[in-house]
Scaffold this active site. Structure first.
Site, PDB file in Angstrom:
ATOM      1  N   ASP A  11       4.513   1.964   3.187  1.00 13.70           N
ATOM      2  CA  ASP A  11       4.209   1.016   4.258  1.00 13.70           C
ATOM      3  C   ASP A  11       5.255   1.057   5.356  1.00 13.70           C
ATOM      4  O   ASP A  11       6.369   1.533   5.173  1.00 13.70           O
ATOM      5  CB  ASP A  11       4.024  -0.408   3.707  1.00 13.70           C
ATOM      6  CG  ASP A  11       5.314  -1.021   3.231  1.00 13.70           C
ATOM      7  OD1 ASP A  11       5.705  -2.059   3.768  1.00 13.70           O
ATOM      8  OD2 ASP A  11       5.939  -0.450   2.329  1.00 13.70           O
ATOM      9  N   TYR A  12       4.830   0.563   6.519  1.00 15.66           N
ATOM     10  CA  TYR A  12       5.712   0.511   7.673  1.00 15.66           C
ATOM     11  C   TYR A  12       6.675  -0.652   7.525  1.00 15.66           C
ATOM     12  O   TYR A  12       6.264  -1.776   7.280  1.00 15.66           O
ATOM     13  CB  TYR A  12       4.897   0.307   8.953  1.00 15.66           C
ATOM     14  CG  TYR A  12       4.168   1.537   9.426  1.00 15.66           C
ATOM     15  CD1 TYR A  12       4.871   2.662   9.840  1.00 15.66           C
ATOM     16  CD2 TYR A  12       2.779   1.559   9.489  1.00 15.66           C
ATOM     17  CE1 TYR A  12       4.205   3.792  10.299  1.00 15.66           C
ATOM     18  CE2 TYR A  12       2.111   2.683   9.953  1.00 15.66           C
ATOM     19  CZ  TYR A  12       2.825   3.796  10.353  1.00 15.66           C
ATOM     20  OH  TYR A  12       2.177   4.912  10.804  1.00 15.66           O
TER      21      TYR A  12
END
Length: 234
Positions: A11-12
């Site tokens: 994930d970012y």
């Protein structure tokens, strides 16, 4: 999920605040992300007026609420309630926040002006959100919603664009490398992959590259990767 495969989630990290730095072009926020200093710690040092080394866990926690709250249109009343502080303390935090990151206030003002004048705002990739009906509503609550959406769409909408572009790129990378691992899920800023154990290192490299997208922002896109036997573990 058979024994020879694992679940990988990528994930970012702090994507919306990174996008805020990009769209507002605020030098202090951009510098924080480019220098690698923890952005919540930096904000805490600004609003509590202490050196970054003197920031406590509690200060960082409060600063985090301010960092995320302000761009969602949180008022001093909302912030006071969340942090269980007085309204005047909350107002003081917000004032100091805008002193620390002056371009963010300009950005918010500009997005509201744009929606009032043009009837829409857009993501960094040009995807528009039309809010003409809402911004011209006789109902003040609906007008306030339109203002919050105008500030938020360039960030949330751009985050959504980024992950879609990354998904296409990652899918192509899996195919061209003839890998058996499969992308199985996308949740907000996270991609979930069913990884064949023997392909793990390769997949980690490919998904990081795909999600970094040759770094299109003024600040780096950072990818957090977790691996487990199940999604719950990852």
């Amino acid at each position: 999920n058979t024994q020879d495969s694992l679940i990988l989630s990528a994930d970012y990290s702090q994507i919306e605040l990174r996008l805020l730095a990009h769209v507002s072009q605020d030098a202090n926020l951009i510098n924080a992300f480019n220098s690698g200093i923890d952005v919540h710690t930096l904000t805490a040092s600004k609003i509590f007026e202490v050196h970054v080394n003197k920031v406590t866990k509690d200060m960082r926690y409060k600063a985090k609420a301010v960092n995320f709250g302000i761009v969602y249109g949180q008022t001093k009343y909302g912030l006071a309630k969340v942090l269980k502080i007085t309204t005047s303390q909350a107002e003081d935090f917000i004032t100091k926040y805008f002193e620390a990151y002056p371009r963010i206030k300009d950005y918010m003002f500009n997005m509201i002006s744009q929606v009032e004048n043009e009837g829409y705002v857009e993501t960094i990739f040009g995807r528009r959100r039309y809010l003409q009906t809402e911004i011209n509503s006789p109902n003040a609550m609906i007008r306030d919603f339109a203002k919050r959406a105008a500030i938020n769409h360039p960030m949330q909408g751009s985050a959504s664009d980024l992950i879609k572009i990354a998904m296409v790129d990652f899918y192509k990378k899996l195919k061209s490398n003839n890998l058996k691992s499969k992308m199985i899920l996308q949740v907000h800023d996270e991609l979930v992959v069913d990884v064949v154990k023997s392909e793990l290192e390769q997949v980690k490299t490919l998904i990081t590259k795909a999600m970094e997208l040759n770094q299109p922002l003024r600040v780096p896109l950072v990818i957090d990767i977790n691996i487990g036997e199940s999604w719950k573990e990852s």
